[in-house]
Design a protein around this motif. Structure first.
Motif, PDB file in Angstrom:
ATOM      1  N   ARG A 108     -12.259 -43.344  35.710  1.00 22.61           N
ATOM      2  CA  ARG A 108     -13.279 -44.128  35.000  1.00 22.61           C
ATOM      3  C   ARG A 108     -13.923 -45.150  35.927  1.00 22.61           C
ATOM      4  NH1 ARG A 108      -9.536 -43.964  30.624  1.00 22.61           N
ATOM      5  NH2 ARG A 108      -8.665 -45.961  31.282  1.00 22.61           N
ATOM      6  N   GLU A 109     -13.102 -45.906  36.647  1.00 23.88           N
ATOM      7  CA  GLU A 109     -13.663 -46.934  37.522  1.00 23.88           C
ATOM      8  C   GLU A 109     -14.408 -46.316  38.702  1.00 23.88           C
ATOM      9  OE1 GLU A 109     -12.234 -51.065  39.693  1.00 23.88           O
ATOM     10  OE2 GLU A 109     -11.041 -50.183  38.079  1.00 23.88           O
ATOM     11  N   PHE A 110     -13.907 -45.195  39.197  1.00 25.22           N
ATOM     12  CA  PHE A 110     -14.576 -44.487  40.290  1.00 25.22           C
ATOM     13  C   PHE A 110     -15.990 -44.080  39.873  1.00 25.22           C
ATOM     14  CE2 PHE A 110     -15.687 -40.728  42.754  1.00 25.22           C
ATOM     15  CZ  PHE A 110     -15.233 -41.013  44.035  1.00 25.22           C
ATOM     16  N   LEU A 111     -16.109 -43.467  38.702  1.00 25.32           N
ATOM     17  CA  LEU A 111     -17.419 -42.989  38.251  1.00 25.32           C
ATOM     18  C   LEU A 111     -18.373 -44.139  37.965  1.00 25.32           C
ATOM     19  CD1 LEU A 111     -16.327 -40.011  35.962  1.00 25.32           C
ATOM     20  CD2 LEU A 111     -17.368 -39.906  38.237  1.00 25.32           C
ATOM     21  N   GLU A 115     -21.859 -44.506  40.057  1.00 26.05           N
ATOM     22  CA  GLU A 115     -23.097 -44.475  39.279  1.00 26.05           C
ATOM     23  C   GLU A 115     -23.979 -45.674  39.594  1.00 26.05           C
ATOM     24  OE1 GLU A 115     -21.880 -44.159  35.237  1.00 26.05           O
ATOM     25  OE2 GLU A 115     -21.331 -42.026  35.404  1.00 26.05           O
ATOM     26  N   GLN A 116     -23.355 -46.796  39.924  1.00 28.23           N
ATOM     27  CA  GLN A 116     -24.121 -48.001  40.239  1.00 28.23           C
ATOM     28  C   GLN A 116     -24.914 -47.866  41.528  1.00 28.23           C
ATOM     29  OE1 GLN A 116     -21.114 -51.060  40.153  1.00 28.23           O
ATOM     30  NE2 GLN A 116     -21.235 -51.311  37.924  1.00 28.23           N
ATOM     31  N   THR A 117     -24.569 -46.882  42.360  1.00 29.29           N
ATOM     32  CA  THR A 117     -25.314 -46.669  43.604  1.00 29.29           C
ATOM     33  C   THR A 117     -26.618 -45.931  43.356  1.00 29.29           C
ATOM     34  OG1 THR A 117     -24.323 -44.507  44.130  1.00 29.29           O
ATOM     35  CG2 THR A 117     -23.112 -46.492  44.836  1.00 29.29           C
ATOM     36  N   GLY A 118     -26.718 -45.262  42.212  1.00 29.79           N
ATOM     37  CA  GLY A 118     -27.906 -44.466  41.918  1.00 29.79           C
ATOM     38  C   GLY A 118     -27.865 -43.067  42.495  1.00 29.79           C
ATOM     39  N   ALA A 119     -26.829 -42.760  43.268  1.00 30.18           N
ATOM     40  CA  ALA A 119     -26.683 -41.425  43.854  1.00 30.18           C
ATOM     41  C   ALA A 119     -25.851 -40.554  42.924  1.00 30.18           C
ATOM     42  CB  ALA A 119     -26.022 -41.517  45.225  1.00 30.18           C
TER      43      ALA A 119
END
Length: 272
Positions: A108-111, A115-119
């Protein structure tokens, strides 16, 4: 796992050390190492020590897999260590539940982080192999093709015995495709184990770049290689910087590169 050893998890301290080096292919092309490792120690409320070891192998075809591997091992030591320290569970089924719970927290924390990088999440694809050592049990979780080997007990001649822990399944029985944290339904392919053996006095984790060195052609632990890499860690006589340089040189050697040109990570822990 063999005849009882003299040491026990409940006594002594664990000394850990890891090295990641770029494989021949990446050295030739100037690509940085996409493996990562991390280790951490935690204390339970009663003061017992918990040791967490993690290695990850970023997917070579993914542009940000190095970041993914580094993120995965940091999150793994944090979540697995915290849950093991807070929940003093006995050996058995409860350990499997703890390992799966910690893995879900990592995912969960990994995703969220990627996701916050936009990639795309797949750009950060990585395997993950984790070992949790407590006074009562050793827990192992893996997704992908990492290796875990433990040393416990001796044979009839007093020679230490090494044991390969079961590896995670491939994506299907018809494929050796590696499963990553970002793979669809990655949780289906997670392997967990609980080992209740107080004779364990050494643990080795590696990414698949060291498969041919760490295992024999019969897929059993290569005792000579393992004894050689564990030996320096069991004595305080050698300078740590020299020891790390020597191990990195071994992992980059022509002999190991000839059988596997991938990045290589070796994470060792010994009872001292």
């Amino acid at each position: 796992m063999g005849r009882g050893g003299a040491s026990a998890r409940a006594g002594g301290e664990w000394r850990t050390h890891g090295v990641s080096v770029e494989g021949y292919r990446h050295r030739r092309t100037g690509v940085p190492c996409q493996d990562a490792w991390h280790s951490a120690q935690f204390r339970t409320g009663s003061g017992d020590r918990i040791v967490v070891l993690a290695v990850a192998d970023g997917a070579g075809s993914r542009p940000r897999s190095q970041e993914g591997a580094q993120l995965a091992v940091r999150l793994a030591t944090e979540h697995f260590g915290r849950e093991a320290a807070q929940l003093r569970v006995p050996a058995g089924e409860a350990v499997h539940g703890l390992l799966h719970s910690a893995f879900q927290s990592v995912c969960r924390e990994f995703l969220v982080a990627v996701e916050q990088t936009g990639a795309p999440a797949q750009d950060f694809a990585t395997t993950l192999t984790v070992v949790v050592i407590t006074p009562d049990w050793l827990g192992h979780l893996s997704v992908g093709d990492g290796l875990v080997i433990v040393r416990a007990g001796t044979d009839e001649d007093g020679i230490p015995l090494f044991h390969l822990l079961p590896q995670a399944a491939a994506a299907s029985e018809y494929s050796n495709e590696t499963v990553f944290l970002t793979s669809r339904d990655a949780g289906r392919w997670v392997r967990t184990d609980c080992v209740d053996d107080p004779g364990i006095d050494a643990v080795v984790l590696s990414t698949d770049g060291l498969t041919q060195a760490a295992l024999t052609r019969f897929q059993t632990p290569n005792a000579s290689f393992l004894a050689a890499v564990l030996g320096p860690l069991e004595t305080s006589a050698k300078d740590p910087d020299t020891e790390e340089a020597d191990l990195a040189e071994l992992l980059r050697s022509d002999r190991l590169s000839a059988v596997n040109a991938d990045d290589k990570t070796l994470l060792r822990a010994v009872r001292v």
